[in-house]
Design a protein around this motif. Structure first.
Motif, PDB file in Angstrom:
ATOM      1  N   UNK A   5      10.846  97.266  25.565  1.00 19.48           N
ATOM      2  CA  UNK A   5      10.828  97.419  27.018  1.00 19.48           C
ATOM      3  C   UNK A   5      11.975  96.639  27.666  1.00 19.48           C
ATOM      4  N   UNK A   6      12.226  95.445  27.165  1.00 14.00           N
ATOM      5  CA  UNK A   6      13.303  94.624  27.729  1.00 14.00           C
ATOM      6  C   UNK A   6      14.652  95.301  27.554  1.00 14.00           C
ATOM      7  N   UNK A  61       5.856  85.279  36.131  1.00 15.02           N
ATOM      8  CA  UNK A  61       6.473  84.168  35.389  1.00 15.02           C
ATOM      9  C   UNK A  61       7.958  84.432  35.177  1.00 15.02           C
ATOM     10  N   UNK A  62       8.761  83.390  35.171  1.00 14.03           N
ATOM     11  CA  UNK A  62      10.214  83.526  35.033  1.00 14.03           C
ATOM     12  C   UNK A  62      10.724  82.464  34.066  1.00 14.03           C
ATOM     13  N   UNK A  63      11.525  82.898  33.096  1.00 16.25           N
ATOM     14  CA  UNK A  63      12.193  81.978  32.176  1.00 16.25           C
ATOM     15  C   UNK A  63      13.635  82.440  31.997  1.00 16.25           C
ATOM     16  N   UNK A  68      15.460  90.367  36.204  1.00 15.57           N
ATOM     17  CA  UNK A  68      14.464  91.173  35.488  1.00 15.57           C
ATOM     18  C   UNK A  68      14.323  90.702  34.042  1.00 15.57           C
ATOM     19  N   UNK A  69      15.430  90.398  33.386  1.00 16.18           N
ATOM     20  CA  UNK A  69      15.348  89.891  32.012  1.00 16.18           C
ATOM     21  C   UNK A  69      14.611  88.552  31.968  1.00 16.18           C
ATOM     22  N   UNK A  70      14.787  87.734  32.998  1.00 15.30           N
ATOM     23  CA  UNK A  70      14.077  86.449  33.056  1.00 15.30           C
ATOM     24  C   UNK A  70      12.577  86.647  33.252  1.00 15.30           C
ATOM     25  N   UNK A  71      12.210  87.677  34.012  1.00 18.12           N
ATOM     26  CA  UNK A  71      10.791  87.990  34.181  1.00 18.12           C
ATOM     27  C   UNK A  71      10.190  88.435  32.847  1.00 18.12           C
ATOM     28  N   UNK A  72      10.929  89.280  32.111  1.00 16.53           N
ATOM     29  CA  UNK A  72      10.448  89.683  30.786  1.00 16.53           C
ATOM     30  C   UNK A  72      10.322  88.475  29.866  1.00 16.53           C
ATOM     31  N   UNK A 128      17.072  82.398  30.035  1.00 17.48           N
ATOM     32  CA  UNK A 128      17.606  82.110  28.715  1.00 17.48           C
ATOM     33  C   UNK A 128      19.119  82.276  28.726  1.00 17.48           C
ATOM     34  N   UNK A 129      19.812  81.349  28.103  1.00 19.99           N
ATOM     35  CA  UNK A 129      21.277  81.419  28.104  1.00 19.99           C
ATOM     36  C   UNK A 129      21.781  82.670  27.382  1.00 19.99           C
ATOM     37  N   UNK A 130      20.977  83.202  26.426  1.00 21.72           N
ATOM     38  CA  UNK A 130      21.395  84.421  25.728  1.00 21.72           C
ATOM     39  C   UNK A 130      21.545  85.586  26.693  1.00 21.72           C
ATOM     40  N   UNK A 131      20.694  85.641  27.724  1.00 23.28           N
ATOM     41  CA  UNK A 131      20.789  86.721  28.703  1.00 23.28           C
ATOM     42  C   UNK A 131      22.077  86.605  29.515  1.00 23.28           C
ATOM     43  N   UNK A 132      22.457  85.379  29.858  1.00 23.92           N
ATOM     44  CA  UNK A 132      23.701  85.182  30.604  1.00 23.92           C
ATOM     45  C   UNK A 132      24.904  85.614  29.762  1.00 23.92           C
TER      46      UNK A 132
END
Length: 409
Positions: free
Chosen positions: A273-274, A369-371, A40-44, A373-377
């Motif tokens: 929202x994220x 769309x999907x991205x 979900x964070x990648x979708x955001x 980010x290493x910060x989310x991991x």
């Protein structure tokens, strides 16, 4: 030794199969929560990247605007100093003002944006032209590039017609209004739509691009008087450092905005929202923590004999506590590794094959769309670590406080 004990307890079969089941349920719950969070964070991130790409077609990397009032006067020396600032690639002056546009019986209100020839180097509107051509020349009348919504509202045909559009704009002074003569309070001009751009509705139904000289003449503005300076940067240069240098150069009468600051509202909403989604999805991990507490509590009961032997051999309470804390971290770590692997697989499949489609027939993209980010991991890893430690603390404390009960034979 602590990790050896913890790994052995995790892998070994227990006397009661329910302990194994609960442990693997905990691993599965953490894996699902981890995968859901990352996906979900990648979708955001994907939607944020999409919005940034759209806004980059119209908004520059840096923008210089007056602190007060609509316009600011720059001297040739100041403009030269700005263009020579380290990191600045291109500099474009612009003027914006609302106007009434009329084509026959059709009329609408739009924002006229007067730009110079360098505008195509600081923004990418020319790449979003869907009909006609990006042409703001004025050798044979002032040409204009209109948004898709403006084209529809005025009923113009940029490809097969050269019908002029009348522009009406109030004068900067109030003499005409105070004299009771409205016709003397309005300046008028004529533009010829030559192209149509389509970025998104916010721009398409609002803006018309013309040569800056058209607005400067219509508003009786001085040479060098603009509403903003728009700047693009050389590759690899920092927005923050260049912004700071420009702010020091131009003083306190202007403010230098990054692309995010130019659209602070929408970016703040997306970030909020994220974070809200992150908090709600983290409850899945909290639920998994209750399973961990149950699993570790039953494991403590299962290993009472081992705990007694370790204490009898001189093991301190802190050693027992660390063993069961490590056991909890192993459960959390196994779940996170499975969850990360699952999330990466889902995101890569979505990126390459667009498995989950967007409804409504969007003309921009067909799939979510999907991205990644290493910060989310890192964020999710820290979250799992904290939840794992908190969930393991009580069973570990209980194991450490257990009394030695040796039976005589």
């Amino acid at each position: 030794m602590i990790w050896q004990f913890a790994l052995r307890y995790f892998r070994a079969r227990k006397s009661t199969s329910a302990i194994n089941i609960i442990a693997w349920v905990s691993v599965g719950a953490i894996a699902v929560g981890t995968a859901a969070l990352i996906t979900v964070l990648s979708v955001f991130n994907g939607f944020t990247g999409l919005v940034k790409s759209l806004y980059s077609s119209f908004y520059p990397t840096l923008k210089v605007v007056p602190v007060t009032g609509k316009t600011i006067l720059f001297t040739p020396e100041q403009l030269k100093a700005v263009s020579q600032t380290r990191g600045v690639a291109n500099l474009s002056a612009s003027i914006e003002e609302k106007a009434v546009l009329r084509n026959g019986n059709e009329q609408t209100i739009a924002v006229l944006k007067g730009v110079d020839s360098a505008f195509s180097h600081v923004a990418g509107v020319q790449d979003k032209v869907i009909r006609g051509a990006y042409d703001i020349s004025h050798e044979q009348g002032y040409q204009a590039v209109v948004g898709l919504g403006i084209e529809s509202a005025l009923g113009v045909d940029v490809e097969h017609s050269s019908v002029p559009v009348n522009v009406y704009m109030p004068k900067r002074d109030e003499a005409g209004f105070s004299a009771g003569l409205p016709e003397q309070a309005v300046n008028s001009g004529t533009i010829y739509p030559a192209g149509t751009f389509a970025i998104q509705q916010e721009f398409d139904s609002k803006y018309v691009l013309v040569d800056i000289s058209f607005l400067r003449n219509l508003l009786d503005m001085q040479p060098g008087e603009v509403t903003s300076l728009e700047i693009s940067l050389l590759p690899g240069f920092s927005e923050k450092k260049t912004k700071r240098a420009l702010q020091e150069l131009l003083g306190e009468n202007v403010k230098v905005q990054t692309r995010v600051e130019q659209n602070a509202t929408i970016y703040n909403v997306m970030q909020t929202e994220k974070w809200v989604v992150y908090v709600f999805l983290s409850f899945i991990l909290v639920i998994a923590a209750f399973n961990m507490i149950g699993s570790l509590s039953m494991l403590v009961i299962e290993k009472q004999k081992d705990i007694t032997i370790l204490k009898a051999m001189g093991g301190r309470n802190s050693l027992i506590q660390r063993i069961f804390l490590t056991e909890g971290l192993i459960i959390a770590g196994a779940g996170s590794v499975i969850g990360f692997s699952l999330a990466i697989t889902i995101c890569l499949l979505q990126q390459h094959f667009g498995l989950i489609k967007l409804g409504g027939g969007s003309f921009l993209i067909d799939a979510f769309p999907v991205e990644m980010h290493y910060e989310d991991f890192i964020l999710v890893s820290v979250t799992i670590l904290v939840i794992g430690i908190l969930a393991s603390w009580y069973p570990a404390q209980r194991a450490a406080r257990q009394e030695i009960t040796l039976k005589a034979t």
